[in-house]
Scaffold this active site. Structure first.
Site, PDB file in Angstrom:
ATOM      1  N   LYS A 164       0.837  -1.212   0.000  1.00 32.39           N
ATOM      2  CA  LYS A 164       0.000   0.000   0.000  1.00 32.39           C
ATOM      3  C   LYS A 164       0.870   1.260   0.000  1.00 32.39           C
ATOM      4  O   LYS A 164       0.565   2.253  -0.669  1.00 32.39           O
ATOM      5  CB  LYS A 164      -0.925  -0.010   1.219  1.00 32.39           C
ATOM      6  CG  LYS A 164      -1.749   1.254   1.422  1.00 32.39           C
ATOM      7  CD  LYS A 164      -2.667   1.552   0.241  1.00 32.39           C
ATOM      8  CE  LYS A 164      -3.744   2.588   0.576  1.00 32.39           C
ATOM      9  NZ  LYS A 164      -3.297   3.764   1.287  1.00 32.39           N
ATOM     10  N   GLU A 171       1.408   6.773  -6.720  1.00 35.58           N
ATOM     11  CA  GLU A 171       0.341   7.783  -6.832  1.00 35.58           C
ATOM     12  C   GLU A 171       0.919   9.204  -6.816  1.00 35.58           C
ATOM     13  O   GLU A 171       0.501  10.056  -7.607  1.00 35.58           O
ATOM     14  CB  GLU A 171      -0.619   7.565  -5.655  1.00 35.58           C
ATOM     15  CG  GLU A 171      -1.726   8.565  -5.488  1.00 35.58           C
ATOM     16  CD  GLU A 171      -2.415   8.371  -4.124  1.00 35.58           C
ATOM     17  OE1 GLU A 171      -2.698   7.222  -3.739  1.00 35.58           O
ATOM     18  OE2 GLU A 171      -2.634   9.383  -3.424  1.00 35.58           O
TER      19      GLU A 171
END
Lengths: 292, 292, 292, 292
Positions: A164, A171
Site C-alpha cells: 500500500k 500515486e
C-alpha cells in the site's frame, strides 16, 4: 461471519456498512458514542464469539499502538487482529510479535478506495500468515471490488502495508506527472483549452487512467483552478516509500521529486532560495552579466 | 470523403485501413511500392479531386520536411496538408507559413494509439485554423475512438503537436512511477509476488490505468523481466517537453528525472560516476571511514 | 593533557600522531596489537588518570555501541567519552543518556580531513554540554587546522554529527556537480581538453574549490578516467541527510539526486528500466513512431 | 598592444581598466557617452591600427548580433573580433562564419570574475583557431589572474562559451548544495548557530570553496537571511547547459534540479501544485486517511 471493527471514521464507518451489506455481522466501536455499537473495547470483545476477529481502523502510530496494546490484554489465544490503518510496515512485525506472545494472530491490510469504497469496493493489500489471512477471507471478499482484481495476499506480515505504501508512492509521481503537464500546457498561448486537451486524453491515449478522469472532474469545476492554493500536504506513505528506497539502495527520482515538490509547496518563502539569492548578491554575478 | 495519405508504415498503414472501414476513400503513397497505392507523390496529387486533403505520416524532421517541400510545389491553393507525424511543434508554424505562401492550409495532428489504434481508434490532438480543421472533421471522426473522448482541437497551429508532446512527457513520468515502485517491491523479501500486487491494483485503487494493465501483461509474460535489458530509448517528445519547460521557466522535476533515467540506462559505464569515483579516491574519504 | 583513544585505523592512527605532536599524551587501544599501546580497554582505563577522557574512533553502529557499552562499565563518574566516528546523530542522544546514568559525560565530534588530516589538521564539528566540550578543548586545538577555522561547537549533543552529516550531503552534491559538468564537456567535440578546462578553473572562477583541485589531480593521473569504473559507494551520511530532510519536510533535490546517482551506478542492469522497456514493448510506442 | 572594446558596463568598464593597467592601449566604445572613448563604432574602427582586434562585451543575443553585424561591415580582412559576452555557444559558429566571409577572424571568450575581476583577474575560457587566439594572447595575459590558472584555450570556435556555460551549470548545483545544507541545519533545534558551522567549514573540510567563503560573508551580514526573499533569477547559461545535456543524452540531475528550484522560487503560487491539491480533493485521500 462476525467482525469487531474499531474506528468508525469516514473509512471505518463506510467499511462497516459495506461488510453488513454483504450479510456479515459487524460490531463497531468508536470513541464517539454517536456512531459506536458498544460502549467500550472491553464490551466489544465480550460480545464477540470466539475465535474473534477484530479489525483496527484508527490512525497510524500512537492511536493504533494503544488499541493493539489494549486488545493484547483483552483478546484470547486463537483470536486475530487486523490492522487496516495506514501503519508503517515496520510497525507490523512488532505488533505481530506483541500479539503472538498472547497467542493472537495478526494480519496487516493496506486499504485503498477513499470515498468511492462504499459503492465500488476497497482495494486490499494483505500481509500475514496464511492461516490468519484465510480466516478473514469472507470479510476481504465483502470489502473488495467485484471481479478478479482489488485483492492480494502480498506476503508475510508487513507486506500488505508495504504494498500500500508503494501504491501511494506511485500515486504521488502519477499526480505530479499530470500536474507538470497541466502547468506547461496552461503556460503556452497556442493551446486554447487545456481542460479540453485533458478531457480528450480519456480515451485512446497511453496516459488514460482514473486519476486523469479525476483531473477532468476537477477542471470541470474550476477550469484554471483559481479557487485553490498550490499547497499540497503529504501523508506518511510518501515519506516512508523514499526511506524504504534509501534502505534498499533503490533510486527513486520521480517519486522523490514529487514528495519534495509537496514540501516546497508549503513553504511561504524558500529558505534555501534565500541562500541562493544571498550568494548571487555576494558575487554580483547576475548584475555584472549585463554590460552595455 | 477522399484523402491522400503519405507514409504507410505501421501507423500509416493501419490508419488507412481504419479510415477505409469508415467508408472514406484513401489513396496512399509510400516509398515502398508493395504497400503504395500510387507510384509517386505526383501521381497521388494528380489523382485526388480538389480541394485536396493530404495527410503526411512520415518521420519527423528531414523526411517530413522533404514531403512538405514537395507538396508545396504540387498542391493548389485551397488544398490542405495535415502533418500527423511526431514533428516538433516549433516546426509547425514554419510549415504553415511555407504552405500558406502557396495558398495551402495546414493542420498539425498529434496521434496516439500505437498498435491498438486500428481496432480502438486513435486519440487525436489537432492544431490549426478552424476552417482547415473543419474540412478534416470526417477523417478525424473515422480515426478517433468511439464515444465523447479521444479528439480535441487544441488550438492554433502547433497546439496539436504541443499537446501530444506533453502527453508523451506525462507518459514518461507515469511509466517511471510504476517502474520505481516495481523495483522497490521486487527488492524486499516480505513481498511474495510483485506481479500479483500489480494485478490487484487494477481495480479499486487510485493508480489504476491502462499503463498498469500493460505492466500486468508484461509481468504475465516474464514475471521478473529476466529476458529484458534495462535499456530504454527515448523519442524526441520527451526531450522537447523538457526544452519547452525550460523556455517557459516551468519546473518539471518528475518528467525530467524520467528522461534522465533513460539516458543513464543506455550508458554501459557512467562517465560522471567515474569522476565521483576518482574524487573519492583522491580524498580517500571512503577508505578512512572504517577505522578500527 | 592525557587522552585515551580507542580505534587506531587510518583515521585514529593519524589522529594519535597529530595529538602527540602537539605535546599531549595519547594512550591508544586497538584490537590489532601491532598498533595498540595497551592490551585491552580495561588496561586503557586503568592507566589513565581521572577524570579521564576517552575518544572513540571506531565504525558507526555496532562497533561504536559495543565500545560505549564497555566504557559505561569501566569508566567513573566525572569521566568523558567523545564519539569521533561517523555515528548517526540520533545515536548520540542515546549514548549521552546511557553514559549520563553512570555520571559520565558525552561529546559527539564529526571529523573531516581524511588522509590530509595528519599534516593539515582535521575539521571538527562538536556537539555536547559546554562543560564536557571545554574539557576537550586542548585536544580539539591539537587536531584542528591552524587559523580561525576548522572547529565549531555546533550545539547540543548530536549537533556535531548532524553538522558533519550535512557536510557530507553537501559534498555529495558538489561532487555530482563537477561530475555532470565533466561528462558534458567530454561529450562535445569542440572542446579539445577537458582536463585543461578544469585546470584553468582553479583561479578566478566562481567554482574554485578544494574538490576542484582534487579533480584536476585525478585527471592528471588519468585524463579520461579510463582506468576507473563508474561505480560509487555511499556512506551512511548521505542517506541520513536525506532521511533528516524528509523528517523535517525540507526539499533536497540536488543532494538526493546525487545519492540516487550513486545507487544507480552500482546496478549492473537497472530493474526499473526493465519495466520501462517492457512497457514500451507492450504499447509498441517506439516501434510505431517511425512510419515511412 | 592596442584593443578596441565595445561595451563598457560593469564588466567591460573594469576590463578596460585592468587591460590599461597592464600597459596596453584600450579604445572603448559604449552607447553611453559618459564612459565612451569614441562617439561611434565607426570612429572606434577608424582610430585602431590594422590588423585590428575588437573585443565585444555586450549582452548576448540581439545586442551582440547587431554589434557583430556592424563590425562585419566596418572591419577589414585580417582583423579579429572577440565575443566576450555570455553568448550561447551555438551562436559562435554563426558569427565565425559571418565574419570569415569578410576575412575577419573570430574568437569566443567565456569570462568569469564578476566584481572581483578588476583586482583578482578574470578567468578566461577561449575558443577559436590557433592563429586568432594567439593574436589575443597579450590581452588574455592582462585579464587573467596571476599564476598558472585562469586561462584555457578550450578548443574550436564555441568551445570557450561552452566551457563557461558548463562552469555556470556547475555553479548552480554547487550553490544549491550549500543552500540545501543550510536550510536543513537551520531547521533543527540542536544546532545552535548554522553560521558558525559554515564558518568552521572554511578550513580542513572536503567542501571548502570560494562559494563557501561568500556564504559566510552573507551570513555575517544577515545571519538568518531575514532581509532576503527566497527568489532566484537564472541566466541563460543554466538553461543552455540542460539543453546541451539533452542534445547529448547526458543525464544532469543535480544541475537540472538546481535550475528548476530557481524556476519554482519565482512562482507566487505553484500552478502544478494546484492540480495536486485538486486531485487530492477529488479522491478525498487525505481526508479519509484519518478515521477514528
Amino acid at each position: 461471519m462476525q467482525l469487531g471493527l474499531v474506528g468508525l471514521g469516514k473509512m471505518g464507518g463506510n467499511m462497516r456498512e459495506r461488510i453488513r451489506r454483504a450479510g456479515h455481522t459487524v460490531l463497531g466501536y468508536d470513541r464517539n458514542p454517536d456512531v459506536s455499537d458498544v460502549s467500550s473495547l472491553h464490551e466489544l470483545v465480550e460480545r464477540l464469539d470466539g475465535p474473534r476477529v477484530v479489525w483496527v481502523m484508527v490512525p497510524a502510530g500512537g492511536p493504533t499502538q494503544s488499541v493493539i496494546d489494549e486488545l493484547a490484554g483483552l483478546l484470547s489465544p486463537g483470536d486475530t487482529v487486523v490492522d487496516g490503518g495506514n501503519s508503517r510496515w515496520t510497525d507490523d512485525e512488532k505488533h505481530a510479535e506483541q500479539l503472538a506472545a498472547h497467542g493472537i494472530g495478526f494480519v496487516d491490510a493496506g486499504v485503498s478506495g477513499g470515498v468511492w469504497g462504499l459503492e465500488n469496493g476497497y482495494a486490499l493489500m494483505v500481509g500475514g500468515e496464511k492461516e490468519h489471512v484465510e480466516r478473514l477471507q469472507p470479510i476481504f471478499e465483502a470489502l473488495k471490488p467485484e471481479g478478479p482484481y482489488g485483492y492480494v495476499h502480498a506476503g508475510k506480515v508487513g507486506a500488505g502495508h508495504f504494498a500500500k505504501m508503494v501504491h501511494n508512492g506511485i500515486e504521488y509521481a502519477m499526480m505530479q506527472a499530470y500536474a507538470e503537464g497541466w502547468e506547461l500546457l496552461e503556460k503556452v498561448d497556442s493551446v486554447t483549452s487545456v481542460r479540453e486537451v485533458f478531457r480528450s486524453w480519456q480515451e485512446g491515449t497511453v496516459i488514460r487512467s482514473w486519476l486523469l478522469d479525476l483531473a477532468v472532474d476537477a477542471l470541470d469545476e474550476d477550469e484554471h483552478l483559481e479557487k485553490l492554493r498550490g499547497h499540497a500536504e503529504d501523508s506518511g506513505e510518501g515519506r516512508w516509500t523514499v526511506e524504504a528506497a534509501i534502505d534498499n539502495a533503490v533510486p527513486l527520482p520521480a517519486i522523490t521529486a514529487s514528495l519534495f515538490a509537496r514540501f516546497a509547496s508549503r513553504q511561504g518563502d524558500s529558505p534555501q532560495m534565500k541562500l541562493i539569492a544571498a550568494l548571487r548578491n555576494q558575487f554580483g554575478g547576475h548584475a555584472v552579466e549585463s554590460s552595455q
